[in-house]
Design an enzyme around this catalytic site. Structure first.
Site, short mmCIF file in Angstrom:
data_model
loop_
_atom_site.label_atom_id
_atom_site.label_comp_id
_atom_site.label_asym_id
_atom_site.label_seq_id
_atom_site.Cartn_x
_atom_site.Cartn_y
_atom_site.Cartn_z
N ASP A 9 -16.38 -47.21 22.54
CA ASP A 9 -15.98 -45.98 21.84
C ASP A 9 -16.26 -44.77 22.73
O ASP A 9 -17.10 -43.94 22.42
CB ASP A 9 -16.71 -45.86 20.49
CG ASP A 9 -18.23 -45.81 20.61
OD1 ASP A 9 -18.78 -46.31 21.63
OD2 ASP A 9 -18.88 -45.26 19.71
N HIS A 241 -27.64 -46.40 27.26
CA HIS A 241 -27.59 -47.51 26.30
C HIS A 241 -26.56 -48.57 26.70
O HIS A 241 -26.86 -49.77 26.77
CB HIS A 241 -27.15 -46.99 24.93
CG HIS A 241 -28.04 -45.99 24.29
ND1 HIS A 241 -29.28 -46.28 23.80
CD2 HIS A 241 -27.84 -44.67 24.01
CE1 HIS A 241 -29.81 -45.21 23.24
NE2 HIS A 241 -28.96 -44.22 23.37
C1 BDR Z 1 -24.99 -46.07 20.85
O1 BDR Z 1 -24.33 -45.10 20.02
C2 BDR Z 1 -23.38 -44.40 20.77
O2 BDR Z 1 -23.52 -43.04 20.57
C3 BDR Z 1 -23.62 -44.72 22.21
O3 BDR Z 1 -22.40 -44.74 22.93
C4 BDR Z 1 -24.26 -46.07 22.17
O4 BDR Z 1 -23.32 -47.11 22.19
C5 BDR Z 1 -26.45 -45.70 20.94
O5 BDR Z 1 -27.05 -45.74 19.68
CA CA Z 2 -20.97 -46.64 22.74
#
Ligand code: BDR
Ligand code: CA
Length: 317
Positions: A9, A241
């Site tokens: 995303d 992340h």
């Molecule tokens: C996740 O949430 C999204 O905002 C980031 O892309 C990541 O995949 C972290 O909690």
């Molecule tokens: Ca993400």
């Protein structure tokens, strides 16, 4: 050489993960499926196409889900303060924007067709809501037997969440989908906040990388708002992340995992919480019974992970 479908995303940290997969010499990127989350589906899809053009990636992009697996759920709010209104840190995108063509299939169908074209060989790395994976499972119940493995970025086991004290964003955004994905009979490894909050790239390291120009300079520019947002909690650094989840696919030895049955809380104040019952531990009958044993990361070697990310992004991987 892992054959990978990247479900994403984009999203600032998603962009780094995409570049990492593209540049890693051992990854064959079969395609990208988009999902709503860091922004609306039209925006995350536009961003995926834009990033492919900017990074020189010619893998197909298929647009996935724009609403939750249970369409009755409200979609929630886009995290504009973190990823920007345009999902890419509110940098100005070049106008007019020339984008590659979208794959005609939806994300779930792309996953099914691609897995069926390479039975037993495809790794899915999912770093957004699990909606596309859940839809693919619903449409093709044989899918778990045909997928090599699934790595997801999401969840929080021994640490607090990031959208509520209980829940991490990717799981909280579509808890029913995540519960289905974690409960399917394919091998899943969950890379959650327990480890991704330890993998941080400092603003200075990012600036150093950006001297390479091109894709790295773009990565630097889109990441500034994201770093600013987290500044009070993690001074001058970004949590990587989604790239952390990609690293697990290639270097699982850098992570410590526990095995167990996982369920997702689908209502109430703990909605989106991921709860693991350690494999083999006896409990009275519970909703964890009959759920396949999966793996969750609870430990990581952050320096080694960040070193690898730096090497791959700078073309020395
Ligand atoms: C996740 O949430 C999204 O905002 C980031 O892309 C990541 O995949 C972290 O909690
Ligand atoms: Ca993400």
């Amino acid at each position: 050489m892992p054959k990978v479908i990247f479900d994403t995303d984009p999203g600032v940290d998603d962009a780094m993960a995409l570049l990492f997969l593209h540049l890693h010499p051992e990854v064959e990127l079969l395609g990208i499926t988009t999902v709503f989350g860091n922004a609306a589906i039209e925006t995350t899809t536009r961003n995926a196409l834009f990033l492919c053009a900017a990074f020189g990636i010619d893998a197909p992009v298929a647009q996935g889900a724009g609403v939750t697996f249970d369409p009755a759920r409200a979609p929630g709010q886009w995290p504009e303060a973190i990823h920007g209104r345009n999902g890419l840190g509110d940098i100005a995108l070049p106008e007019p924007l020339t984008l590659p063509a979208l794959d005609p299939r939806d994300g779930a169908q792309f996953i099914i067709d691609t897995v069926r074209a390479h039975p037993g060989d495809v790794s899915i790395v999912a770093v957004g809501r699990m909606t596309n994976l859940a839809l693919a499972l619903q449409r093709d119940p044989q899918l778990p037997e045909l997928v090599k493995d699934v790595t997801i970025m999401g969840g929080a086991f021994c640490v607090q969440g990031n959208v509520t004290p209980a829940a991490e964003a990717n799981i909280h955004g579509d808890p029913e989908a995540a519960d289905l994905v974690l409960g399917a009979a394919w091998p899943v490894t969950v890379i959650g906040l327990d480890v991704t909050t330890q993998t941080q790239m400092s603003r200075a390291e990012l600036a150093q990388l950006a001297q390479g120009g091109g894709s790295l300079a773009l990565l630097h520019d889109i990441s500034q708002k994201y770093i600013d947002f987290y500044d009070r909690i993690i001074p001058d650094a970004m949590l990587v992340h989604d790239t952390c989840a990609c690293v697990h696919l290639l270097r699982p030895d850098l992570f410590r995992t526990v095995e167990g049955q996982m369920r997702v809380v689908c209502g109430g104040i703990a909605e989106g919480q991921t709860i693991l019952k350690p494999a083999g531990r006896p409990f009275p009958p519970s909703p964890w019974d009959g759920v396949p044993v999966q793996r969750a990361a609870i430990g990581v070697a952050p320096e080694a992970v960040m070193h690898l990310i730096g090497q791959v992004l700078s073309g020395r991987g």
